[in-house]
Design a protein around this motif. Structure first.
Motif, PDB file in Angstrom:
ATOM      1  N   GLN A   1      -2.954   5.828   6.802  1.00 26.49           N
ATOM      2  CA  GLN A   1      -3.978   5.706   5.852  1.00 26.49           C
ATOM      3  C   GLN A   1      -3.688   6.243   4.618  1.00 26.49           C
ATOM      4  O   GLN A   1      -3.361   7.481   4.298  1.00 26.49           O
ATOM      5  CB  GLN A   1      -5.251   6.159   6.317  1.00 26.49           C
TER       6      GLN A   1
ATOM      7  N   GLN B   1      -1.429   0.734  12.369  1.00 28.02           N
ATOM      8  CA  GLN B   1      -0.985  -0.048  11.013  1.00 28.02           C
ATOM      9  C   GLN B   1      -0.212   0.955  10.149  1.00 28.02           C
ATOM     10  O   GLN B   1       0.052   2.311  10.474  1.00 28.02           O
ATOM     11  CB  GLN B   1      -2.438   0.004  10.056  1.00 28.02           C
TER      12      GLN B   1
ATOM     13  N   TYR C   1     -10.435   1.336  17.044  1.00 26.68           N
ATOM     14  CA  TYR C   1     -10.892   2.453  16.449  1.00 26.68           C
ATOM     15  C   TYR C   1     -11.435   3.301  17.438  1.00 26.68           C
ATOM     16  O   TYR C   1     -11.125   4.463  17.512  1.00 26.68           O
ATOM     17  CB  TYR C   1     -12.008   2.290  15.259  1.00 26.68           C
TER      18      TYR C   1
ATOM     19  N   GLU D   1     -16.420  -0.863   6.581  1.00 28.65           N
ATOM     20  CA  GLU D   1     -16.469  -2.225   5.792  1.00 28.65           C
ATOM     21  C   GLU D   1     -16.507  -3.461   6.345  1.00 28.65           C
ATOM     22  O   GLU D   1     -17.308  -4.376   6.063  1.00 28.65           O
ATOM     23  CB  GLU D   1     -15.012  -2.382   5.027  1.00 28.65           C
TER      24      GLU D   1
ATOM     25  N   ARG E   1       0.807  -1.198  -0.051  1.00 33.02           N
ATOM     26  CA  ARG E   1      -0.067  -0.069  -0.113  1.00 33.02           C
ATOM     27  C   ARG E   1       0.832   1.267   0.144  1.00 33.02           C
ATOM     28  O   ARG E   1       0.327   2.342   0.084  1.00 33.02           O
ATOM     29  CB  ARG E   1      -0.849   0.047   1.374  1.00 33.02           C
TER      30      ARG E   1
ATOM     31  N   ASP F   1     -12.774   1.859   7.059  1.00 33.07           N
ATOM     32  CA  ASP F   1     -12.273   0.536   7.407  1.00 33.07           C
ATOM     33  C   ASP F   1     -13.301  -0.175   8.310  1.00 33.07           C
ATOM     34  O   ASP F   1     -13.705  -1.450   7.890  1.00 33.07           O
ATOM     35  CB  ASP F   1     -10.601   0.765   7.949  1.00 33.07           C
TER      36      ASP F   1
ATOM     37  N   LYS G   1     -12.076  -5.069  16.800  1.00 25.54           N
ATOM     38  CA  LYS G   1     -11.306  -3.691  15.977  1.00 25.54           C
ATOM     39  C   LYS G   1     -12.155  -2.526  16.494  1.00 25.54           C
ATOM     40  O   LYS G   1     -11.466  -1.574  16.716  1.00 25.54           O
ATOM     41  CB  LYS G   1     -11.720  -3.832  14.567  1.00 25.54           C
TER      42      LYS G   1
ATOM     43  N   GLU H   1      -6.088  -2.914  -5.871  1.00 24.43           N
ATOM     44  CA  GLU H   1      -6.578  -3.956  -4.728  1.00 24.43           C
ATOM     45  C   GLU H   1      -6.454  -5.293  -5.212  1.00 24.43           C
ATOM     46  O   GLU H   1      -5.667  -6.050  -4.685  1.00 24.43           O
ATOM     47  CB  GLU H   1      -7.999  -3.763  -4.049  1.00 24.43           C
TER      48      GLU H   1
ATOM     49  N   GLU I   1     -10.691   7.748   7.212  1.00 27.66           N
ATOM     50  CA  GLU I   1     -10.220   6.444   6.582  1.00 27.66           C
ATOM     51  C   GLU I   1     -10.318   5.595   7.548  1.00 27.66           C
ATOM     52  O   GLU I   1     -10.685   4.196   7.136  1.00 27.66           O
ATOM     53  CB  GLU I   1      -8.833   6.533   5.949  1.00 27.66           C
TER      54      GLU I   1
END
Lengths: 221, 221
Positions: free
Chosen positions: A67, A54, B132, B104, A15, B101, B127, A104, B97
Motif C-alpha cells: 500500500q 498487490q 480482504y 471505494e 504507484r 480500497d 474482492k 492518479e 489502506e
C-alpha cells in the motif's frame, strides 16, 4: 541481506514512483526487483509476500510493506520528512492527498484506450491548472517561505516537485501562471539529494512508452 | 463557537462516514452541516473554505481540514487510535489502506449505471471474500489477540467493523467462512462508544436510497 530497502514493482513509474522519490530525497539507497511477466506477480502472491496480493511491495526494516500510502508514511516519518508536530502533519497530509488525486489522473493517462485519451487529457490539465496548482501557489504566497510546511523540507515538497515535473511532460508551460511554483521547482530541484535523483543514471523512471503499455497491463490483469 | 468538530458533507455516508465512525469511537461529539443542493457546495467553494474545492471538510481545532485520509489521520493521532510507535502505525496504515480500497468498491456500486451493476457487485464481493477478509482473518489468527494491532483498539479495528457491516448489507452471510472476523465484529460492536454509535438516533448514516442518488450526484457534478 543488504539492509537496503528492496522495491518490488514493474520497471516503470506507476504507484512506486513517489516511493522512489521519497527514498532518494531522504538519501536512502535502495534496490529494485522488477516484475516482467505475470508469473513474477503470481510467484510473489504464492509466497505470501503480498498482504492484499498487490504491488507495490517494499521490504524494509524486516517488514514486507504494501500500500503506497502506508509505505510513504513510514519512510516520511522515519527520515523526518513529515513535519515536526501534529498540526504540520495535518497540513502535509492535506497537500499530499491533493497531489495523490492529481497523480492518479496523470498516471492513468498513458494506460487509457486511444478514444478516451483526449477528454482525460483536457480534464487533468484543467484540474492541474485550476484546482491544484493555484492551491499550492497560494500556500507559498501566504507564508512566503521556501517550503510548503514548517520552513523545512518535507514529503509535501518532494511530491509537489514530482507532480510538477510530470505535468510539464504533458504541457511544458503549465507553470506559466504560477511564478512561485516556478521558483519552488528550481529551489527543490537543487536540494542535493534531489538534484542527484534528477540526473541521468538514477533510479528515477521514465514515462511509459506506448509500445510497452500492453506488456505492463498483462502483468496485472 | 462550540469547540466541537463540524462536518460539512451531504446527509449520507459517502467519504465522510469513516470520519463519523472514528470520532464516535473516540467519544468525540461533533456537529454536521449538510449540503442539500449545488448552491451549498458553491457557497463553500466561494468562501475559500475548501482547499481543493471539495468536501469532506471538517472544521477542527481552528483548521478547515479537507481530504478524507488527512482528516482521519489527524483524528486518529489526536485520540490515540493510531498505535503506540512507528511499526504499529505501519501495520495500521497497511490494513486501513486495504479497507479504503474495498470501501471505494462499495461506494462506487450505488453510482454504477444499471448495465454495469451486476458485474461490479460480483467483483466487489469477490474482492471482499477472496482478498480482504481472508487477510484480516489471518492477522487475527496469527497473533490471537482481540484487536488488529498492538493489543488495543485502533482506527484499524473501527474501520474494519465499518466495512464488515457495509459488506453484510450487501450479503448478510458474507462472514460465513471467517469465524475470527465474526467474533471480532461482536467484540468491537460492544465497545461502549461504538455500541452507542450503532444505536438508532446516532449520527451514523444509512445507505443512500437508490431514488435519492440523482439528487446527491447533482450537488457534486
Amino acid at each position: 541481506m543488504s539492509g537496503k530497502p528492496k522495491l518490488h514493482y514493474f520497471n516503470g513509474r506507476g504507484r512506486m514512483e513517489p516511493i522512489r522519490w521519497l527514498l532518494a530525497a531522504a538519501g536512502v539507497e535502495f534496490e529494485e526487483s522488477y516484475l516482467e511477466k505475470k508469473d513474477d506477480l503470481t510467484k510473489l502472491r504464492k509466497d505470501g509476500s503480498l498482504l492484499f496480493q498487490q504491488v507495490p511491495m517494499v521490504e524494509i526494516d524486516g517488514m514486507k510493506m504494501v500500500q503506497t500510502r502506508a509505505i510513504l508514511n513510514y519512510i516520511a516519518t522515519k527520515y523526518n520528512l513529515y513535519g515536526k508536530d501534529l498540526k504540520e502533519r495535518a497540513l502535509i497530509d492535506m497537500y499530499v492527498e491533493g497531489m495523490f488525486d492529481l497523480n492518479e489522473q496523470l498516471m492513468d493517462y498513458d494506460y487509457l484506450p486511444a478514444d478516451k485519451k483526449e477528454q482525460h487529457f483536457a480534464n487533468m490539465m484543467d484540474k492541474a491548472t485550476n484546482r491544484y496548482f493555484p492551491a499550492f501557489e497560494k500556500v507559498l504566497k501566504d507564508h512566503g517561505q521556501d517550503f510548503l510546511v514548517g520552513n523545512q523540507l518535507s514529503r509535501a515538497d518532494v511530491q509537489l516537485l514530482e507532480i510538477i515535473l510530470m505535468a510539464e511532460e504533458f504541457k511544458p508551460d503549465i507553470l506559466a501562471k504560477f511564478p512561485l511554483l516556478q521558483s519552488f521547482k528550481a529551489r527543490i530541484s537543487n536540494v542535493p539529494a534531489i538534484k542527484k535523483f534528477l540526473q541521468p543514471g538514477s533510479q528515477r523512471k521514465a514515462r511509459e512508452r506506448p509500445e510497452n503499455v500492453p506488456k505492463v497491463l498483462a502483468i496485472f490483469e
